[in-house]
Each structure stands twice: as structure tokens, then as C-alpha cells.
Motif scaffolding. Structure first.
Motif, short mmCIF file in Angstrom:
data_model
loop_
_atom_site.label_atom_id
_atom_site.label_comp_id
_atom_site.label_asym_id
_atom_site.label_seq_id
_atom_site.Cartn_x
_atom_site.Cartn_y
_atom_site.Cartn_z
N VAL A 88 22.96 68.18 35.02
CA VAL A 88 23.84 67.02 35.12
C VAL A 88 24.57 66.75 33.80
CG1 VAL A 88 23.90 64.52 35.48
CG2 VAL A 88 22.49 65.94 36.97
N HIS A 138 29.09 70.51 36.29
CA HIS A 138 30.33 70.02 36.92
C HIS A 138 31.53 70.11 35.98
CE1 HIS A 138 28.87 66.43 34.79
NE2 HIS A 138 30.09 65.98 34.81
N PHE A 146 24.40 65.24 42.73
CA PHE A 146 23.71 65.20 41.44
C PHE A 146 22.34 64.54 41.61
CE2 PHE A 146 28.21 65.27 40.69
CZ PHE A 146 28.37 66.17 39.65
N LEU A 147 21.33 65.21 41.12
CA LEU A 147 19.99 64.65 41.15
C LEU A 147 19.47 64.55 39.72
CD1 LEU A 147 18.44 66.75 44.09
CD2 LEU A 147 19.65 64.56 44.22
N PRO A 148 19.60 63.38 39.11
CA PRO A 148 19.16 63.26 37.73
C PRO A 148 17.64 63.23 37.63
CG PRO A 148 19.96 61.14 38.53
CD PRO A 148 20.17 62.13 39.65
N TYR A 174 15.56 52.47 44.48
CA TYR A 174 15.52 52.24 43.03
C TYR A 174 14.54 53.18 42.32
CZ TYR A 174 15.22 49.98 38.50
OH TYR A 174 15.24 49.74 37.15
N ILE A 177 15.84 56.98 41.34
CA ILE A 177 16.80 57.32 40.28
C ILE A 177 16.16 57.07 38.92
CG2 ILE A 177 19.09 56.91 39.32
CD1 ILE A 177 19.96 55.84 41.99
N TYR A 179 16.11 58.91 34.79
CA TYR A 179 16.72 59.95 33.95
C TYR A 179 15.67 60.63 33.07
CZ TYR A 179 20.80 57.14 35.23
OH TYR A 179 21.76 56.43 35.91
N ALA C 113 22.40 51.40 34.46
CA ALA C 113 22.83 52.60 35.18
C ALA C 113 21.96 52.80 36.43
CB ALA C 113 22.75 53.82 34.27
N TYR C 114 20.66 52.53 36.30
CA TYR C 114 19.77 52.63 37.47
C TYR C 114 20.20 51.62 38.53
CZ TYR C 114 16.23 55.31 34.77
OH TYR C 114 15.55 56.25 34.05
N GLY C 117 23.08 52.63 40.33
CA GLY C 117 22.93 53.89 41.06
C GLY C 117 23.71 55.04 40.47
N MET C 118 23.89 55.04 39.14
CA MET C 118 24.66 56.12 38.52
C MET C 118 23.90 57.44 38.59
SD MET C 118 25.97 56.53 34.59
CE MET C 118 24.62 57.54 33.95
N LEU C 119 24.51 58.46 39.16
CA LEU C 119 23.89 59.79 39.18
C LEU C 119 24.50 60.68 38.11
CD1 LEU C 119 23.73 60.31 43.05
CD2 LEU C 119 21.93 59.49 41.51
N VAL C 120 25.79 60.47 37.87
CA VAL C 120 26.49 61.22 36.83
C VAL C 120 27.71 60.38 36.45
CG1 VAL C 120 27.91 62.54 38.46
CG2 VAL C 120 27.45 63.49 36.20
N PRO C 121 28.05 60.31 35.15
CA PRO C 121 29.24 59.55 34.78
C PRO C 121 30.51 60.21 35.33
CG PRO C 121 27.89 60.05 32.85
CD PRO C 121 27.37 60.88 33.98
#
Lengths: 180, 604, 231
Positions: A88, A138, A146-148, A174, A177, A179, C113-114, C117-121
Motif C-alpha cells: 500500500v 498503485h 487495498f488491505l492495509p 472498525y 482497519i 495500519y 484515518a481509521y 475508513g482510509m485504506l490508501v491516501p
């Protein structure tokens, strides 16, 4: 009807995301029933011989071979998924991105505490050429999902895979997700 | 070498005069070095980190030696159109140093700077505070030879400009270029007449007259001047302040420079009128550093006004009206043209805007009620008091009364200052300036709008095309998108950095624009430019970020074809076009002595 | 003192004079996402994430005072997308590698960001070159993660009022500089406060971190702002 086909690869990653995929516990039996694995380190199939439905990419691109593998995944997979922080956003390998590659190579091969005598930066033509920086997937090809996470949790991977297989939108609660 | 303590004492150890101290240190030592910063921090009871924060905010202060001659060459787009590239090369060649550096012998430093208010006589540069205009390779050669001979910068100027530019206290190469003198600012005026009339009335009556004139702020925003004065007068405070915004920094504008040169008395009179109206005893002229060459002359004008009794105790013969004016210099920061940033800077701090509310009329300079008015606005106010609101309103349009000074530059025969009645169409202005073939006109500077021939029938006034006065003309041979790139680079550099959308968003807009200009864009990139521009515009904290996307947004609206012509033809909207494998491999191949890959065919 | 009435997303709310929109919303159980804001500190209005529309015009909720009859919009798709864009800008502007960050799980930028629901900017990573600075025997400054919110600039001062942290440079070069001499003199409590007040992992108290296991950190289970919403 034939089963959906999945391919996976680890580029500049640590295989942790693949481990997390295997970490879905007994759901792995269900997965085997649901899908067929094609090119993947899991089954050691090394080349694409048919189109795939889903490509899972772990890791970003740190060398030209990564780019070629990624491009070939893009070509062969209907849906391409970036799995984990490295795919990612470059992840841990991208910590070098602020340092000129020449300095990185010299530090690694010419100036280590154990370097003795005449050393060179490896230059055999068989070796992949390292890139100026580590690229998120990407920024090289179009990525569909995308799976962070480092790694993404087994639950997130399972949710994503089943959603893709069932053709429904991802239901990311919640707790899925993360990181880290 | 001047002692730091002497400099601090010269400015009474007053923290609000920190910029003056830094200016003196910079002049004396060629930089504000660590030792100086520590001494200043100690004396002003600040942290060294804080002092460094202020030093690093302004263009004209440096932490490392900037050279005994510090050359700041204008980077404005008009300068490029007038041969800046050759001049820059000549400076590098003659001085033996690249831009952004100081020569090893410490003699000459070469630096870039944003628009210095000389668009009608580019390329131009500021060297040790002295302005050099219409530079050519030959002139650069002479200038650098003079530097090598150790002559002061002031001795290196060529032929002097017209009018007060020849005054013994100015002696500048700058030309006024007044192409059309209108009745308000450049009309005949009996010095002191407006102020004397004003002090014969009550302050409320003065405000009423200014309100009746329908005078709107000339800096560009167009806030009703009378209303601003009224708000300020009604605020309770220990003291009220009048601040004149002479930080004319919007690229392409230079009309305040001409007012300051030719009508300073009128300006100071206007400040005194404002002071009387709002109940202020002190006026501050915040003068941009690029115009520092006018300061001794302006001080002499102030002295003259004091002698005539128009300033000082019982100004204009009005008992109890003690009004005087001080000049404070900026140090090179576009954002200081924003009124609250200007106030911060005038207080000796980083020129970062404040949150509003409270507005400066409530909490302004030193947290007291303050009006900040444009140079031209204050001149108009003095003229309104002298001639009456009805006279003023008889000019211009119903909504935009009076005249406007326009700074015209670019592809035209007669660049310079035009005082015209509001309501003039762009086409009429182009005819006056001698630009019949104009392809595009940037109205209101980069933060304004870029219009094409379709828009030339539009009128310059607050209802239609509002402008602080910057008019840049581009002929058909110019690459307008390169102009847009230049404007975005300007905003990226001049963002104060306080808020996220302006600091980070403008960089992202510029990168995206560059991607399109490099032929690596597709239709989605144009959509994203609009969407990202809207985020920056909507969420930014001050006018800079609220308008910085305008160069892109207005050209996308009015010149979309130029962008579309740059897109990668036939590219899928999802294709990733800007990754270049060969380029990404090049540096490590070089380092390892491997063959350099040749550019690859496009993947997507 | 008279109560002020306003509406937030159509919900009638009351506020005290002098309150900001953000405070009034909080008191009414409405969470307006914010990042630079810290209770008890003068708001800096720097992150702009709390941007709302007040009578149709954008304004930062953390600095905008309430007034009678204001119509405030906050949870609109347009504003929520802009907030997310601002968070994404911060993720690409600095170098935010969450897996190795001491603040992960307790980081407010990450938490937003969580929540969004940000997965990628949506923006390309900038790979800014920044440094890690050992600023005192007690503190590290990890500039890669600094979002220039200015909480530390405002909050951490010497007893005689001098700033230990100060904004330096401008534009994209803006950085929070640390006064080494003053930082060295900070007592332990103030140094710990500096780390605690930093919304991200930029100010670090040395030799601590990763003490709370994953799963038990502040934002592991419930989103930022949920404490306000469940009131």
C-alpha cells in the motif's frame, strides 16, 4: 463451473502477509473448496498459464523484477489487491526512500564494518536492478483494492476475499482497519 | 562590525522591533548567525528556536552568509518573458556562483525572489536593498564588475527613473510609467485640504462621508472602507491604530510603488484622516522590504508634514488630535499582505495570519482596535474628504465608485500604471495599453482569474472582475500552462505553512499539474485537479490558500483545450502513466557500473 | 448569561456565549473531527479537519465562536470527504510508517484515518526527507511524523514563558524546531507532557513506548470521538 482462480506474490515484503493469509485457521479448508490457487509461493506455481480472477500482492516494488512481476499480475488478474503496508505505501523497505540509492548501496556494500579489501557493489547481470526508491504498487499499475495492516489481519483478508468472490462490497468494520 | 548590543539598543530592546534589529544584523554581518540569534533571544527573553523561526520565515534574512552583495533576482513570469533566463545565466557566469548560493570568497550571493513590484521594467533585481531594473547581460557584467571593485550597490545603478525617482534620497533606476493619470489619485490636490476638512467635522461625520462615497477597499477584497472605520471606532481599546498596507506583493502589481513615489503626501494625509475618524494617535506604514529604497525619502516627506503641522501634536490645527506615522519594514513574505499576517509581522513576529474572528478592527496591532487599509484606499479617502463623496461617486459604476489604479504588464506596448474609472472593459484597457492581440489576461494577479478573449468584454469593477490592480497580458505565443506552473510555484513557496491544505495541498496541486504538463496525465488527472483545488480553496485558513488554486481552476474553466492537448492520447482513465522504470533504475545502475537502461515503451 | 441557540446538522443545540462551535457540538453529543485541537490550549486552526459550514460558509469549528441562530453543517458528504482529504494529505506529506511507531494505536492522526475508513491516501506519497533529532537527554523529535499542529509550540514553555518548540521555515519546509538548551532543562513531568500532548509520534520520551499491548491501546477498539457521541 470452474472455481475462481487466485494468484499471489510477495515483492519487497517479508511474507508476513502470506502468513496472515494462512492464519485464517480452519477457514483455509473452506477457501481451498472455494478457489483454485494458481501462480503463488503457496503452491510453487511459478508462471502464469491462464487468466486469474484475483491477484494478491504483498510488498512494494524495490527492484525491476518486482515491477515486472507486478505488471504481469496486472495483465493476468481481473482484480488486483494490494495486501499489507508495503504494497500500500512501501512499508519498512521504503524507510530508505529519503536516502539517495547510491549512498544506500555504498553503505551496504562498500562501507560496512566487515568490509575488507576491494569490494564492489554487486553488478552481475542476473541480479535484479534496485530502484531509486521503493514504490507502492498503485504508483506503478492500477490497483483495485487495498488491505492495509502489517500484516492485515486474517479476518480482514478473509472478509476481502469472500467479498470479492461473492461480488459484494467490502464490509470493513472498525476493528478490521489497522495500519500496524 | 556593528555590535549586536548596539543594534538591540538602537531599537530600544523592543520586541515589536525585532524585524528592524534583524535587518540591521543582516546588513552588518551578512546573515543572522547563531551568535546573533542567541544574543537577540537573550535580550528579548525569547527562545533561540523562536528567533530562528522568525529569521527563517523571511526571504531577506539568512542564517548563513548571503554575501557582501546579496542579489535577489525576480522570478515573476513577466521577468521570464522579458529575458530573465539570459540575465540569470549572466549573473552566474560573472559572479562564478549558482543561484541559491554564496560564492566561496563571500563576495556575491545569488538568490531568487518572488515579484518585487517592477513588472513594468523586468528583469529586475534587488541588490543590498537597491533596485536594478531592465537588466541585460551587459548591465549584469557592469554591476558585477562594480561589485568586484568594491563599490556600494547604490553607486552601481544606471540611468535614474523619472519624477521622484531622481530625488536625492531615492536615486533609483525605477521608472514610474504613469500611462493614464486619473482624477482621484493622480489628480491635482492641495496638500492638507482633505485632512483640514476632516478635522473640521466630527469623526462620525468623516466616517459618514466615507460611507456615503461608497469607497471599497482597493487591495482587492473590496470591503467598504467607511464600515471598517466605523467598526474600529466603536471598539473599546486603550489606543486605536491605523495601519497602511504597503506590502504590495500580489505578483504583477506595482501601483502602490508609484503612489509611494509620487503621492506619499496624499497617502499620509489619508492615514491622518483615518486616524482622526477612528480615534487613533499612531499610524504605521508597513512597507514591503522590496520598497525599502523609498524609506529615507518617505521619512523626509513625513518630516515635512510635521513641519507643516499636518502631523504631530494638534495635527492640522486640531487641538487634541495628536497623530503621527512610523514606517515599519517587512522582510520579504507575500503572506504579509494579508492584514492579520501584516499585523503579526509589524509586531516583530513571523508573518502568519491570525484566526478571524476576532477581526483586526476588534483585536489588531498589539491587540488593540486597528484598521488596515491599502495605500490606494487611503489616498482615495483623503481625496473624498477634499472633494466630497458626491464628486467621488460621480466616477465609476453604481457599485464601484471612483477610479482604480491598474498595474499593467506583460505583452503590451505600454506597460505601467493606469488610473481608470471603474467599469472599463478589459478590451478597452488592452487598447489603451497597446495589446490588440492578447490571448489571455490575468486579472487580479495569480489569485485572481485568467480570462481569454471571450471575457474581454467584461468590466473591471467589483460586480464583475474585481482586482487589486494586477493585470498581466499574455500574447498568443506564450505557453499559458507554463504561466500557471509559475504561479503555483509562487504559492507553494509563499504559503506560510500554518494550515494543512495550503501547505501540503498546494504542493500536491503543483505536482499534479506538472504530471499533466509532462504529458503523463489523463482525464482523471484533470478531474482531480478540480476536486483537490476545491479542498484547498474550501478548507484553507486565509486568503492565500482560498485563492491559490485559482490559476489552475480558472485556466481549466477558460482554457480547457490547452490541458486536454497535453493528455496522453488514448490512455485509459485508470492507467498509471507517470512511473518510468528506466528512470527509476538509472541511479543504481550508475552506482553499480551496470548498463544504463534505455527508456522503455509505455506501460499502463 | 443568555443561552445561544443554533442548529448543527438540523439538530437544535444550545451554547454559552464565548464557546466555539466545536465546544458547543461536543456539549450536545456531536463529534466534529479535529486534530490540532487540544482541550485547554488556544486553538491554532492549523489542521482544518474541523471545517464545517456556518450559514453556508466554510469555517474551522475550533476557532469559530457560536452566535445566535447559526446554521452549522458538519456531517455532509462534501465536508466528510474534505476532512478525509486533509488526513490523507498529512499521510503523504510526512513519512508515517505506523507499524514502527511508538504512538500507533494511540495516535490521533491514525485514529482519524481509521474513523474515516482510509485504506490508501488518494494523493501520491511525497517521501519528504526529514530527520530524527535527539533534542535532549529525555526527548526525541521524529520530524518524519510531525504534522505541525503546534500543540507543543503553545503548551510547552519554560517557567518564564519562552517557547521550547517553535515553528521554523515556511511553506512545505515548515518544521517545528526545538530549542536544545531549553529542552535539556525540561523537568521530567514537562517532558512527558510534551510526548502526551503530541497527537502523533513526533515527540518521544526516550526509552518508553510499546508498553501497552495491541488490542488495549486507546483507539484499538472504539473510534476517536465515540466518547463524545455516546454521551
Amino acid at each position: 463451473m470452474s472455481k475462481p482462480v487466485i494468484a499471489t506474490a510477495s515483492l519487497a515484503g517479508c511474507f508476513g502477509c502470506h502468513m496472515s493469509l494462512l492464519d485464517i485457521d480452519d477457514r483455509i479448508l473452506k477457501l481451498i473448496e472455494l478457489v483454485e490457487f494458481h501462480k503463488s509461493p503457496i503452491d510453487d506455481i511459478k508462471t502464469f498459464t491462464k487468466p486469474c480472477d484475483i491477484g494478491l500482492i504483498e510488498g512494494g516494488c524495490c527492484n525491476h523484477e518486482n515491477v515486472e512481476v507486478l505488471r504481469s499480475f496486472r495483465k493476468h488478474c481481473k482484480t488486483l489487491v494490494a495486501v499489507g503496508e508495503c504494497a500500500v505505501m512501501g512499508g519498512l523497505p521504503a524507510l530508505r526512500n529519503g536516502i539517495p540509492i547510491k549512498d544506500c548501496l555504498e553503505e551496504a556494500y562498500l562501507r560496512t564494518p566487515t568490509t575488507e579489501g576491494n569490494t564492489v557493489i554487486p553488478n552481475d547481470e542476473e541480479l535484479p536492478v534496485i530502484l531509486d526508491k521503493v514504490y507502492p504498487c498503485h504508483e506503478i499499475v492500477k490497483v483495485d483494492a487495498f488491505l492495509p495492516g502489517c500484516p492485515p489481519s486474517a479476518d480482514l483478508i478473509w472478509e476481502a476475499l469472500t467479498a470479492l468472490l461473492e461480488g459484494r462490497p467490502l464490509k470493513l468494520t472498525y476493528d478490521l482497519i489497522k495500519y500496524d | 562590525m556593528t555590535n549586536i548590543e548596539t543594534i538591540i539598543q538602537r531599537h530600544a530592546g523592543d520586541p515589536t522591533r525585532l524585524l528592524d534589529m534583524l535587518r540591521d544584523v543582516q546588513a552588518a554581518r551578512g546573515c543572522v548567525d547563531r551568535v546573533s540569534r542567541a544574543a537577540l533571544a537573550k535580550a528579548l527573553r525569547m527562545s533561540e528556536a523562536d528567533v530562528e523561526g522568525i529569521v527563517s520565515f523571511y526571504h531577506f534574512f539568512s542564517r548563513t552568509p548571503a554575501g557582501r552583495y546579496a542579489v535577489y533576482l525576480n522570478t515573476n513570469v513577466i521577468a521570464w518573458m522579458n529575458g530573465r533566463a539570459a540575465v540569470a545565466r549572466a549573473f552566474e557566469r560573472e559572479a562564478g556562483v549558482r543561484f541559491g548560493r554564496t560564492a566561496p570568497d563571500g563576495l556575491i550571493g545569488l538568490f531568487q525572489t518572488s515579484c518585487i513590484g517592477m513588472n513594468d521594467q523586468e528583469p529586475s533585481a534587488v541588490i543590498n536593498g537597491v533596485v536594478f531594473t531592465r537588466l541585460t547581460e551587459a548591465k549584469v557584467k557592469d554591476i558585477v564588475a562594480g561589485m568586484r571593485a568594491g563599490r556600494p550597490a547604490a553607486e552601481l545603478v544606471g540611468e535614474l527613473g523619472d519624477g521622484a525617482n531622481q530625488h536625492a534620497l531615492v536615486r533609483a533606476m525605477v521608472a514610474n510609467n504613469i500611462r493614464a493619470a486619473g482624477p482621484v489619485v493622480f489628480g491635482p490636490h492641495e496638500p492638507g485640504r482633505g485632512l483640514r476638512k476632516a478635522v473640521g467635522l466630527t469623526p462620525e461625520a468623516v466616517i459618514a462621508e466615507v460611507k456615503a462615497s461608497n469607497l471599497l477597499g482597493r487591495g482587492g477584497a473590496g470591503f467598504p472602507t467607511g464600515l471598517k472605520w466605523d467598526f474600529c471606532r466603536r471598539e473599546k481599546g486603550d489606543r486605536h491604530y491605523v495601519v497602511c498596507n504597503a506590502d504590495e506583493g500580489e505578483p504583477g502589481t506595482f501601483k502602490d510603488r508609484v503612489i509611494l513615489t509620487e503621492r506619499p503626501g496624499l497617502l499620509f494625509e489619508g492615514m491622518a484622516v483615518a486616524g482622526y475618524a477612528v480615534g487613533a494617535a499612531e499610524g504605521i506604514l508597513y512597507l514591503r522590504a522590496e520598497y525599502a529604497y523609498l524609506k529615507p525619502y518617505l521619512e523626509s516627506v513625513l518630516d515635512g508634514l510635521r513641519r507643516e503641522g499636518l502631523l504631530g501634536k494638534g495635527a492640522a490645527g486640531k487641538a487634541g488630535f495628536d497623530f503621527d506615522i512610523v514606517i515599519k519594514l517587512g522582510a520579504g513574505a507575500y503572506i504579509c499582505g494579508e492584514e492579520s499576517a501584516l499585523i503579526e509581522s509589524a509586531e516583530g513576529k513571523r508573518g502568519e495570519p491570525r484566526d478571524r474572528p476576532p477581526f483586526p478592527v476588534q483585536v489588531g496591532y498589539l491587540n488593540e482596535p486597528t484598521i488596515v487599509n491599502n495605500v490606494e484606499t487611503l489616498c482615495c479617502a483623503a481625496r473624498i474628504m477634499a472633494e466630497g463623496a458626491a464628486w467621488f461617486k460621480s466616477m465609476g459604476t453604481a457599485k464601484s465608485a471612483g477610479t482604480k489604479l491598474l498595474s499593467v504588464s506583460g505583452d503590451c506596448e505600454r506597460p505601467g500604471v493606469y488610473e481608470v474609472a471603474f467599469g472599463l472593459t478589459v478590451r478597452q484597457l488592452l487598447d489603451m495599453a497597446g495589446a490588440p492581440g492578447a490571448a489571455a489576461v490575468q486579472v487580479g494577479g495569480p489569485s485572481g482569474s485568467c480570462i481569454g478573449p471571450d471575457g474581454f468584454k467584461r468590466a473591471i469593477c467589483f460586480g464583475d472582475l474585481p482586482t487589486g490592480g494586477s493585470i498581466m497580458i499574455f500574447g498568443p505565443e506564450r505557453d499559458l500552462l507554463e504561466v500557471v506552473r509559475g504561479f503555483m510555484e509562487f504559492f507553494v513557496e509563499e504559503s506560510c505553512g500554518w494550515c494543512v491544505p495550503c501547505r501540503a495541498g498546494n504542493v500536491l496541486l503543483l505536482r499534479k499539474l506538472e504530471k499533466v504538463l509532462d504529458g503523463k496525465g489523463n482525464a482523471r488527472d484533470l478531474e482531480e485537479l478540480v476536486a483537490w483545488g476545491a479542498v484547498v480553496k474550501t478548507t484553507s485558513r486565509c486568503g492565500l490558500g482560498q485563492t491559490s488554486a485559482n490559476p489552475i481552476l480558472t485556466t481549466l474553466a477558460n482554457f480547457r483545450g490547452l490541458y486536454e492537448a497535453r493528455l496522453r492520447s488514448g490512455a485509459d482513465a485508470d492507467a498509471v502513466l507517470d512511473f518510468d522504470l528506466a528512470a527509476a533504475m538509472e541511479a543504481s545502475c550508475r552506482a553499480a557500473g551496470r548498463p544504463i537502461p534505455s527508456p522503455e515503451a509505455h506501460h499502463g | 448569561m443568555a443561552e445561544i441557540k443554533l442548529t448543527i446538522d438540523g439538530k437544535p443545540c444550545t451554547a454559552r456565549p464565548g464557546q466555539t462551535i466545536l465546544e458547543a457540538a461536543k456539549a450536545s453529543g456531536i463529534y466534529i473531527p479535529a486534530l490540532c485541537h487540544y482541550e485547554g490550549l488556544k486553538p491554532s486552526g492549523s489542521c482544518r479537519i474541523c471545517t464545517v459550514k456556518v450559514n453556508g460558509r466554510p469555517a474551522a469549528a475550533c476557532t469559530q465562536p457560536v452566535a445566535e441562530g447559526l446554521v452549522v453543517e458538519t456531517a455532509t458528504p462534501e465536508l466528510e470527504d474534505m476532512r478525509r482529504a486533509l488526513v490523507e494529505m498529512l499521510f503523504v506529506e510526512g513519512n508515517h510508517f505506523c507499524p514502527s511507531c511508538e504512538k500507533s494505536g494511540n495516535c490521533e492522526l491514525q485514529a482519524l484515518a481509521y474513523r474515516f475508513g482510509m485504506l490508501v491516501p488518494r494523493f501520491p506519497y511525497q517521501w519528504s526527507v526529514r530527520e530524527i533529532e535527539s533534542v535532549s537527554p529525555r526527548l526525541l523529535m521524529e520530524h518524519n511524523r510531525c504534522i505541525q499542529c503546534r500543540r507543543c509550540v503553545e503548551a510547552i514553555r519554560t517557567p518564564d514563558g519562552r517557547r521550547v518548540f517553535a515553528a521554523q521555515e515556511r511553506s512545505g519546509r515548515l518544521r517545528i524546531g526545538v530549542d536544545p538548551e531549553l529542552a535539556a532543562g525540561l523537568d521530567e513531568d514537562t517532558a512527558r507532557k510534551a510526548m502526551a500532548i503530541c497527537p502523533v509520534g513526533a515527540i518521544l520520551y526516550k526509552e518508553v513506548g510499546f508498553a501497552v499491548p495491541i488490542g488495549r491501546r486507546k483507539y484499538d477498539r472504539s473510534p476517536i470521538g465515540s466518547d463524545i457521541e455516546t454521551k
